[in-house]
Motif scaffolding. Sequence first.
Motif, mmCIF file in Angstrom:
data_model
loop_
_atom_site.group_PDB
_atom_site.id
_atom_site.type_symbol
_atom_site.label_atom_id
_atom_site.label_comp_id
_atom_site.label_asym_id
_atom_site.label_seq_id
_atom_site.Cartn_x
_atom_site.Cartn_y
_atom_site.Cartn_z
ATOM 1 N N CYS A 41 56.691 -1.323 -52.952
ATOM 2 C CA CYS A 41 56.846 -0.136 -53.791
ATOM 3 C C CYS A 41 58.312 0.269 -53.803
ATOM 4 O O CYS A 41 58.905 0.510 -52.743
ATOM 5 C CB CYS A 41 55.979 1.002 -53.245
ATOM 6 N N ASP A 42 58.914 0.326 -55.014
ATOM 7 C CA ASP A 42 60.325 0.698 -55.120
ATOM 8 C C ASP A 42 60.533 2.200 -55.013
ATOM 9 O O ASP A 42 61.651 2.654 -54.768
ATOM 10 C CB ASP A 42 60.907 0.206 -56.456
ATOM 11 N N GLY A 43 59.484 2.975 -55.206
ATOM 12 C CA GLY A 43 59.582 4.423 -55.113
ATOM 13 C C GLY A 43 58.898 4.957 -53.876
ATOM 14 O O GLY A 43 58.963 4.349 -52.805
ATOM 15 N N ASP A 44 58.246 6.113 -54.016
ATOM 16 C CA ASP A 44 57.546 6.743 -52.895
ATOM 17 C C ASP A 44 56.100 6.257 -52.821
ATOM 18 O O ASP A 44 55.484 5.918 -53.835
ATOM 19 C CB ASP A 44 57.535 8.268 -53.057
ATOM 20 N N SER A 56 56.448 -2.699 -48.017
ATOM 21 C CA SER A 56 57.839 -2.321 -48.203
ATOM 22 C C SER A 56 57.907 -1.133 -49.146
ATOM 23 O O SER A 56 57.356 -1.179 -50.249
ATOM 24 C CB SER A 56 58.636 -3.506 -48.764
ATOM 25 N N CYS A 57 58.584 -0.072 -48.750
ATOM 26 C CA CYS A 57 58.687 1.147 -49.535
ATOM 27 C C CYS A 57 60.152 1.511 -49.736
ATOM 28 O O CYS A 57 60.906 1.629 -48.757
ATOM 29 C CB CYS A 57 57.945 2.288 -48.825
ATOM 30 N N GLY A 58 60.568 1.688 -51.001
ATOM 31 C CA GLY A 58 61.956 2.030 -51.288
ATOM 32 C C GLY A 58 62.241 3.512 -51.206
ATOM 33 O O GLY A 58 63.394 3.934 -51.262
ATOM 34 N N GLY A 59 61.204 4.342 -51.065
ATOM 35 C CA GLY A 59 61.383 5.789 -50.975
ATOM 36 C C GLY A 59 60.733 6.342 -49.720
ATOM 37 O O GLY A 59 60.840 5.756 -48.643
ATOM 38 N N ASP A 60 60.048 7.478 -49.885
ATOM 39 C CA ASP A 60 59.369 8.118 -48.758
ATOM 40 C C ASP A 60 57.905 7.689 -48.690
ATOM 41 O O ASP A 60 57.290 7.348 -49.703
ATOM 42 C CB ASP A 60 59.427 9.645 -48.895
ATOM 43 N N ILE A 61 57.346 7.757 -47.485
ATOM 44 C CA ILE A 61 55.920 7.511 -47.283
ATOM 45 C C ILE A 61 55.279 8.822 -46.846
ATOM 46 O O ILE A 61 55.573 9.340 -45.766
ATOM 47 C CB ILE A 61 55.671 6.426 -46.219
ATOM 48 N N THR A 62 54.445 9.380 -47.710
ATOM 49 C CA THR A 62 53.729 10.613 -47.358
ATOM 50 C C THR A 62 52.233 10.367 -47.214
ATOM 51 O O THR A 62 51.515 11.224 -46.722
ATOM 52 C CB THR A 62 53.964 11.700 -48.422
ATOM 53 N N GLY A 63 51.766 9.219 -47.660
ATOM 54 C CA GLY A 63 50.359 8.869 -47.491
ATOM 55 C C GLY A 63 50.161 8.043 -46.231
ATOM 56 O O GLY A 63 51.110 7.761 -45.489
ATOM 57 N N ASP A 64 48.928 7.672 -45.989
ATOM 58 C CA ASP A 64 48.617 6.827 -44.831
ATOM 59 C C ASP A 64 48.764 5.361 -45.227
ATOM 60 O O ASP A 64 48.233 4.930 -46.250
ATOM 61 C CB ASP A 64 47.193 7.094 -44.338
ATOM 62 N N LEU A 68 56.191 -3.307 -41.631
ATOM 63 C CA LEU A 68 56.286 -2.149 -42.503
ATOM 64 C C LEU A 68 57.712 -1.652 -42.505
ATOM 65 O O LEU A 68 58.292 -1.403 -41.440
ATOM 66 C CB LEU A 68 55.335 -1.046 -42.046
ATOM 67 N N SER A 69 58.303 -1.525 -43.699
ATOM 68 C CA SER A 69 59.677 -1.028 -43.816
ATOM 69 C C SER A 69 59.724 0.090 -44.843
ATOM 70 O O SER A 69 59.073 0.026 -45.877
ATOM 71 C CB SER A 69 60.635 -2.156 -44.210
ATOM 72 N N CYS A 70 60.530 1.120 -44.540
ATOM 73 C CA CYS A 70 60.641 2.291 -45.404
ATOM 74 C C CYS A 70 62.108 2.708 -45.491
ATOM 75 O O CYS A 70 62.758 2.913 -44.457
ATOM 76 C CB CYS A 70 59.780 3.427 -44.844
ATOM 77 N N ASP A 71 62.632 2.832 -46.722
ATOM 78 C CA ASP A 71 64.028 3.235 -46.908
ATOM 79 C C ASP A 71 64.204 4.742 -46.820
ATOM 80 O O ASP A 71 65.326 5.231 -46.687
ATOM 81 C CB ASP A 71 64.542 2.748 -48.269
ATOM 82 N N GLY A 72 63.118 5.499 -46.911
ATOM 83 C CA GLY A 72 63.192 6.946 -46.843
ATOM 84 C C GLY A 72 62.546 7.485 -45.574
ATOM 85 O O GLY A 72 62.645 6.881 -44.503
ATOM 86 N N ASP A 73 61.856 8.627 -45.720
ATOM 87 C CA ASP A 73 61.195 9.261 -44.586
ATOM 88 C C ASP A 73 59.735 8.826 -44.507
ATOM 89 O O ASP A 73 59.109 8.489 -45.511
ATOM 90 C CB ASP A 73 61.239 10.792 -44.719
ATOM 91 N N ILE A 74 59.187 8.853 -43.314
ATOM 92 C CA ILE A 74 57.765 8.593 -43.096
ATOM 93 C C ILE A 74 57.131 9.892 -42.634
ATOM 94 O O ILE A 74 57.396 10.378 -41.524
ATOM 95 C CB ILE A 74 57.537 7.483 -42.053
ATOM 96 N N ASN A 75 56.298 10.479 -43.488
ATOM 97 C CA ASN A 75 55.604 11.721 -43.156
ATOM 98 C C ASN A 75 54.104 11.526 -42.977
ATOM 99 O O ASN A 75 53.417 12.419 -42.484
ATOM 100 C CB ASN A 75 55.846 12.763 -44.266
#
Length: 327
Positions: free
Chosen positions: A274-277, A289-297, A304-311
Amino acid sequence: MKETFSNNLKQFRKQKQLSQEQLAEQLGITTQAVSKWECSLSYPDIDLLPQLADLFGVSIDTLLRGDAACAETNAGTSDHAAGTDQPNGTNNAAGSPAVEGSAPFPQPDLPDDNVLRIVQYRGKTLLRKDTYDPNIRIPLSLTCEPQTKKYFHNKSFSFISDSGTASTPIEIWGSADIFGDLNGSANIGKSVTCSGDINGTVNTGMSVECSGDINGSANAGQNITCDGDINGDASAGGDLSCDGDINGDASADAGLSCGGDLSGDVSAQGSVTCDGDINGDASAGGNVSCGGDITGDVSAGGNLSCDGDINGDVSAGGSITCNGDIS
Protein backbone atom coordinates in the motif's frame (compact mmCIF):
# COMPACT_ATOMS: atom_id res chain seq x y z
CA MET A 1 -25.03 -44.51 -22.10
CA LYS A 2 -24.73 -43.92 -18.37
CA GLU A 3 -21.13 -42.71 -18.79
CA THR A 4 -22.17 -40.39 -21.65
CA PHE A 5 -24.90 -38.90 -19.49
CA SER A 6 -22.46 -38.41 -16.59
CA ASN A 7 -19.94 -36.61 -18.80
CA ASN A 8 -22.65 -34.45 -20.40
CA LEU A 9 -24.13 -33.53 -17.04
CA LYS A 10 -20.74 -32.45 -15.73
CA GLN A 11 -19.96 -30.36 -18.83
CA PHE A 12 -23.38 -28.72 -18.97
CA ARG A 13 -23.19 -27.90 -15.25
CA LYS A 14 -19.77 -26.27 -15.68
CA GLN A 15 -20.98 -24.33 -18.73
CA LYS A 16 -23.73 -22.92 -16.50
CA GLN A 17 -21.05 -22.16 -13.87
CA LEU A 18 -22.97 -24.14 -11.27
CA SER A 19 -21.48 -26.14 -8.44
CA GLN A 20 -22.91 -29.53 -7.55
CA GLU A 21 -24.47 -27.90 -4.49
CA GLN A 22 -26.12 -25.16 -6.57
CA LEU A 23 -27.51 -27.65 -9.10
CA ALA A 24 -28.85 -29.83 -6.30
CA GLU A 25 -30.52 -26.81 -4.70
CA GLN A 26 -32.25 -25.87 -7.96
CA LEU A 27 -33.57 -29.40 -8.37
CA GLY A 28 -34.53 -29.84 -4.71
CA ILE A 29 -32.28 -32.87 -4.21
CA THR A 30 -29.10 -33.66 -2.30
CA THR A 31 -25.58 -32.88 -3.44
CA GLN A 32 -24.74 -36.55 -3.02
CA ALA A 33 -27.32 -37.42 -5.67
CA VAL A 34 -25.69 -35.10 -8.21
CA SER A 35 -22.28 -36.52 -7.33
CA LYS A 36 -23.53 -40.08 -7.95
CA TRP A 37 -24.92 -39.05 -11.36
CA GLU A 38 -21.59 -37.53 -12.40
CA CYS A 39 -19.70 -40.60 -11.16
CA SER A 40 -21.97 -42.93 -13.22
CA LEU A 41 -23.25 -44.58 -10.05
CA SER A 42 -26.92 -43.80 -10.69
CA TYR A 43 -29.43 -42.08 -12.97
CA PRO A 44 -31.81 -39.28 -11.96
CA ASP A 45 -35.50 -40.05 -11.64
CA ILE A 46 -37.32 -39.77 -14.93
CA ASP A 47 -39.28 -36.78 -13.61
CA LEU A 48 -36.04 -34.83 -13.24
CA LEU A 49 -34.85 -35.31 -16.82
CA PRO A 50 -37.12 -32.59 -18.29
CA GLN A 51 -36.01 -30.20 -15.55
CA LEU A 52 -32.35 -30.87 -16.32
CA ALA A 53 -32.91 -30.49 -20.07
CA ASP A 54 -34.77 -27.19 -19.60
CA LEU A 55 -32.10 -25.93 -17.21
CA PHE A 56 -29.30 -26.60 -19.69
CA GLY A 57 -31.35 -25.62 -22.77
CA VAL A 58 -30.94 -28.97 -24.54
CA SER A 59 -33.17 -31.87 -25.46
CA ILE A 60 -33.41 -34.93 -23.23
CA ASP A 61 -31.83 -36.98 -26.00
CA THR A 62 -28.85 -34.60 -26.13
CA LEU A 63 -28.55 -34.79 -22.37
CA LEU A 64 -28.54 -38.59 -22.36
CA ARG A 65 -26.72 -39.43 -25.58
CA GLY A 66 -25.52 -36.21 -27.23
CA ASP A 67 -22.19 -34.43 -27.35
CA ALA A 68 -21.98 -31.65 -24.75
CA ALA A 69 -18.90 -30.15 -26.37
CA CYS A 70 -20.73 -29.70 -29.67
CA ALA A 71 -23.82 -28.40 -27.91
CA GLU A 72 -21.73 -25.78 -26.14
CA THR A 73 -20.58 -24.20 -29.42
CA ASN A 74 -24.08 -24.04 -30.87
CA ALA A 75 -25.87 -20.82 -29.98
CA GLY A 76 -29.14 -22.60 -30.47
CA THR A 77 -28.46 -25.05 -27.65
CA SER A 78 -27.79 -22.46 -24.97
CA ASP A 79 -29.75 -22.40 -21.76
CA HIS A 80 -31.89 -19.62 -23.20
CA ALA A 81 -32.59 -21.31 -26.51
CA ALA A 82 -35.57 -23.11 -25.07
CA GLY A 83 -37.35 -19.80 -24.58
CA THR A 84 -36.89 -19.56 -20.82
CA ASP A 85 -35.85 -15.91 -21.07
CA GLN A 86 -36.60 -15.10 -24.70
CA PRO A 87 -40.13 -15.60 -26.08
CA ASN A 88 -40.71 -18.00 -28.98
CA GLY A 89 -37.27 -19.63 -28.79
CA THR A 90 -34.21 -18.43 -30.69
CA ASN A 91 -32.50 -19.06 -33.99
CA ASN A 92 -29.13 -20.57 -34.68
CA ALA A 93 -26.71 -18.98 -37.15
CA ALA A 94 -28.44 -20.63 -40.11
CA GLY A 95 -31.79 -19.16 -39.12
CA SER A 96 -33.50 -22.42 -38.23
CA PRO A 97 -35.39 -22.87 -34.93
CA ALA A 98 -33.12 -23.91 -32.08
CA VAL A 99 -35.80 -25.97 -30.36
CA GLU A 100 -38.01 -28.36 -32.27
CA GLY A 101 -41.59 -27.20 -32.19
CA SER A 102 -40.82 -23.65 -31.05
CA ALA A 103 -41.78 -20.65 -33.16
CA PRO A 104 -38.65 -19.16 -34.80
CA PHE A 105 -37.54 -15.57 -34.73
CA PRO A 106 -37.88 -13.70 -38.05
CA GLN A 107 -35.57 -15.26 -40.61
CA PRO A 108 -32.51 -13.07 -41.21
CA ASP A 109 -31.80 -12.27 -44.85
CA LEU A 110 -28.76 -14.52 -45.16
CA PRO A 111 -27.67 -16.87 -47.94
CA ASP A 112 -27.78 -20.61 -47.29
CA ASP A 113 -24.05 -21.06 -47.96
CA ASN A 114 -22.90 -23.04 -44.89
CA VAL A 115 -21.07 -19.98 -43.48
CA LEU A 116 -21.05 -19.65 -39.69
CA ARG A 117 -22.65 -16.35 -38.67
CA ILE A 118 -23.36 -14.66 -35.35
CA VAL A 119 -26.81 -13.10 -35.12
CA GLN A 120 -27.98 -10.73 -32.37
CA TYR A 121 -31.61 -10.10 -31.49
CA ARG A 122 -33.41 -7.85 -29.04
CA GLY A 123 -36.58 -9.78 -28.45
CA LYS A 124 -37.71 -10.53 -32.01
CA THR A 125 -35.87 -7.55 -33.47
CA LEU A 126 -32.78 -8.37 -35.49
CA LEU A 127 -29.99 -6.03 -34.34
CA ARG A 128 -27.08 -7.19 -36.47
CA LYS A 129 -25.64 -10.19 -38.27
CA ASP A 130 -21.94 -10.91 -38.64
CA THR A 131 -19.87 -13.54 -40.39
CA TYR A 132 -17.70 -15.39 -37.91
CA ASP A 133 -14.03 -14.46 -37.98
CA PRO A 134 -11.86 -15.42 -34.96
CA ASN A 135 -9.62 -12.40 -35.62
CA ILE A 136 -12.41 -9.80 -35.61
CA ARG A 137 -14.27 -8.66 -32.52
CA ILE A 138 -17.98 -8.15 -32.94
CA PRO A 139 -19.68 -5.00 -31.60
CA LEU A 140 -22.22 -5.84 -28.93
CA SER A 141 -25.38 -3.73 -29.17
CA LEU A 142 -26.49 -2.73 -25.68
CA THR A 143 -29.55 -0.67 -26.45
CA CYS A 144 -32.11 -2.70 -24.52
CA GLU A 145 -34.23 -1.40 -21.71
CA PRO A 146 -32.59 -1.90 -18.27
CA GLN A 147 -34.89 -4.80 -17.34
CA THR A 148 -34.40 -6.69 -20.60
CA LYS A 149 -32.04 -9.65 -20.48
CA LYS A 150 -29.65 -10.21 -23.36
CA TYR A 151 -27.45 -13.23 -23.82
CA PHE A 152 -24.58 -13.73 -26.22
CA HIS A 153 -23.10 -17.18 -26.56
CA ASN A 154 -19.62 -17.67 -27.94
CA LYS A 155 -16.38 -18.81 -26.41
CA SER A 156 -13.78 -18.16 -29.10
CA PHE A 157 -13.75 -14.40 -29.64
CA SER A 158 -14.38 -11.20 -27.77
CA PHE A 159 -17.28 -8.78 -27.93
CA ILE A 160 -17.04 -4.99 -27.94
CA SER A 161 -19.81 -2.77 -26.65
CA ASP A 162 -20.56 -0.02 -29.15
CA SER A 163 -22.62 2.05 -26.72
CA GLY A 164 -21.50 4.58 -24.12
CA THR A 165 -22.86 2.62 -21.19
CA ALA A 166 -23.86 -0.97 -20.60
CA SER A 167 -26.83 -1.10 -18.24
CA THR A 168 -28.46 -4.28 -19.51
CA PRO A 169 -27.71 -7.51 -17.66
CA ILE A 170 -25.49 -9.52 -20.00
CA GLU A 171 -24.05 -13.01 -20.18
CA ILE A 172 -21.15 -13.70 -22.52
CA TRP A 173 -19.49 -17.05 -23.11
CA GLY A 174 -16.21 -15.45 -24.11
CA SER A 175 -14.41 -12.17 -23.47
CA ALA A 176 -15.87 -8.66 -23.40
CA ASP A 177 -14.44 -5.23 -24.15
CA ILE A 178 -16.81 -2.57 -22.76
CA PHE A 179 -16.37 0.96 -24.13
CA GLY A 180 -17.92 3.18 -21.47
CA ASP A 181 -19.36 2.36 -18.05
CA LEU A 182 -20.71 -1.02 -17.05
CA ASN A 183 -23.80 -0.29 -14.95
CA GLY A 184 -25.63 -3.59 -15.16
CA SER A 185 -24.62 -7.03 -14.03
CA ALA A 186 -22.35 -9.11 -16.25
CA ASN A 187 -21.37 -12.77 -16.21
CA ILE A 188 -18.34 -13.21 -18.45
CA GLY A 189 -16.92 -16.64 -19.21
CA LYS A 190 -13.43 -15.34 -19.88
CA SER A 191 -12.01 -11.81 -19.40
CA VAL A 192 -13.57 -8.34 -19.32
CA THR A 193 -11.98 -4.94 -19.97
CA CYS A 194 -13.91 -1.76 -19.21
CA SER A 195 -12.78 1.69 -20.37
CA GLY A 196 -15.03 3.42 -17.83
CA ASP A 197 -16.37 2.60 -14.39
CA ILE A 198 -17.79 -0.71 -13.19
CA ASN A 199 -20.94 0.16 -11.26
CA GLY A 200 -22.67 -3.21 -11.40
CA THR A 201 -21.72 -6.72 -10.40
CA VAL A 202 -19.16 -8.44 -12.61
CA ASN A 203 -18.28 -12.13 -12.44
CA THR A 204 -15.59 -13.49 -14.75
CA GLY A 205 -13.86 -16.81 -15.16
CA MET A 206 -10.60 -15.05 -15.95
CA SER A 207 -9.43 -11.43 -15.45
CA VAL A 208 -11.01 -7.99 -14.93
CA GLU A 209 -9.35 -4.81 -16.21
CA CYS A 210 -11.03 -1.50 -15.35
CA SER A 211 -9.73 1.89 -16.52
CA GLY A 212 -12.01 3.74 -14.11
CA ASP A 213 -13.39 3.00 -10.66
CA ILE A 214 -14.93 -0.23 -9.42
CA ASN A 215 -18.01 0.94 -7.53
CA GLY A 216 -19.92 -2.32 -7.76
CA SER A 217 -18.49 -5.72 -6.99
CA ALA A 218 -15.97 -7.61 -9.11
CA ASN A 219 -15.17 -11.31 -8.86
CA ALA A 220 -12.47 -12.79 -11.08
CA GLY A 221 -11.04 -16.27 -11.40
CA GLN A 222 -7.67 -14.68 -12.16
CA ASN A 223 -6.36 -11.11 -11.81
CA ILE A 224 -8.16 -7.81 -11.16
CA THR A 225 -6.55 -4.57 -12.35
CA CYS A 226 -8.14 -1.18 -11.58
CA ASP A 227 -6.71 2.17 -12.69
CA GLY A 228 -9.00 4.09 -10.34
CA ASP A 229 -10.48 3.43 -6.91
CA ILE A 230 -12.12 0.24 -5.65
CA ASN A 231 -15.16 1.35 -3.67
CA GLY A 232 -17.06 -1.92 -3.89
CA ASP A 233 -16.00 -5.43 -2.97
CA ALA A 234 -13.42 -7.21 -5.11
CA SER A 235 -12.23 -10.81 -5.10
CA ALA A 236 -9.44 -12.13 -7.32
CA GLY A 237 -8.25 -15.69 -7.85
CA GLY A 238 -4.83 -14.22 -8.73
CA ASP A 239 -3.33 -10.77 -8.14
CA LEU A 240 -5.37 -7.67 -7.32
CA SER A 241 -3.89 -4.30 -8.30
CA CYS A 242 -5.44 -0.86 -7.74
CA ASP A 243 -3.79 2.46 -8.67
CA GLY A 244 -6.15 4.42 -6.43
CA ASP A 245 -7.75 3.83 -3.04
CA ILE A 246 -9.34 0.60 -1.84
CA ASN A 247 -12.39 1.55 0.21
CA GLY A 248 -14.30 -1.70 -0.15
CA ASP A 249 -13.35 -5.16 1.03
CA ALA A 250 -10.85 -6.93 -1.19
CA SER A 251 -9.25 -10.37 -1.28
CA ALA A 252 -6.65 -11.98 -3.51
CA ASP A 253 -5.37 -15.53 -3.78
CA ALA A 254 -1.99 -14.07 -4.76
CA GLY A 255 -0.68 -10.54 -4.11
CA LEU A 256 -2.59 -7.29 -3.47
CA SER A 257 -1.26 -3.81 -4.24
CA CYS A 258 -2.85 -0.40 -3.68
CA GLY A 259 -1.51 2.90 -5.06
CA GLY A 260 -3.54 4.99 -2.60
CA ASP A 261 -5.07 4.45 0.82
CA LEU A 262 -6.43 1.16 2.03
CA SER A 263 -9.59 1.81 4.07
CA GLY A 264 -11.48 -1.44 3.53
CA ASP A 265 -10.60 -4.83 4.94
CA VAL A 266 -8.22 -6.77 2.70
CA SER A 267 -6.63 -10.19 2.70
CA ALA A 268 -4.09 -11.80 0.41
CA GLN A 269 -2.34 -15.13 0.38
CA GLY A 270 0.70 -13.32 -0.98
CA SER A 271 2.01 -9.87 -0.10
CA VAL A 272 0.06 -6.65 0.52
CA THR A 273 1.58 -3.39 -0.72
CA CYS A 274 0.00 0.00 0.00
CA ASP A 275 1.53 3.32 -1.11
CA GLY A 276 -0.77 5.29 1.18
CA ASP A 277 -2.28 4.70 4.62
CA ILE A 278 -3.72 1.42 5.88
CA ASN A 279 -6.87 2.37 7.77
CA GLY A 280 -8.69 -0.92 7.49
CA ASP A 281 -7.65 -4.36 8.62
CA ALA A 282 -5.10 -6.17 6.45
CA SER A 283 -3.98 -9.77 6.46
CA ALA A 284 -1.22 -11.19 4.27
CA GLY A 285 0.42 -14.58 3.96
CA GLY A 286 3.57 -12.78 2.83
CA ASN A 287 5.01 -9.32 3.47
CA VAL A 288 3.08 -6.13 4.20
CA SER A 289 4.48 -2.79 3.03
CA CYS A 290 2.83 0.54 3.86
CA GLY A 291 3.97 3.90 2.47
CA GLY A 292 1.93 5.90 5.00
CA ASP A 293 0.44 5.33 8.44
CA ILE A 294 -1.10 2.13 9.79
CA THR A 295 -4.21 2.77 11.88
CA GLY A 296 -5.94 -0.55 11.28
CA ASP A 297 -4.97 -4.00 12.48
CA VAL A 298 -2.36 -5.66 10.27
CA SER A 299 -1.10 -9.24 10.23
CA ALA A 300 1.79 -10.37 8.01
CA GLY A 301 3.10 -13.88 7.52
CA GLY A 302 6.43 -12.35 6.50
CA ASN A 303 7.95 -8.94 7.17
CA LEU A 304 6.02 -5.74 7.91
CA SER A 305 7.36 -2.30 6.99
CA CYS A 306 5.74 1.11 7.52
CA ASP A 307 7.06 4.50 6.34
CA GLY A 308 4.73 6.38 8.69
CA ASP A 309 3.27 5.80 12.15
CA ILE A 310 1.78 2.57 13.48
CA ASN A 311 -1.31 3.24 15.59
CA GLY A 312 -3.08 -0.07 15.12
CA ASP A 313 -2.26 -3.57 16.28
CA VAL A 314 0.31 -5.32 14.08
CA SER A 315 1.92 -8.74 14.00
CA ALA A 316 4.43 -10.34 11.66
CA GLY A 317 6.08 -13.68 11.16
CA GLY A 318 9.27 -11.82 10.31
CA SER A 319 10.61 -8.36 11.17
CA ILE A 320 8.61 -5.17 11.83
CA THR A 321 10.12 -1.91 10.55
CA CYS A 322 8.59 1.51 11.25
CA ASN A 323 10.05 4.86 10.16
CA GLY A 324 7.61 6.79 12.31
CA ASP A 325 6.15 6.37 15.79
CA ILE A 326 4.60 3.20 17.23
CA SER A 327 1.73 3.92 19.56
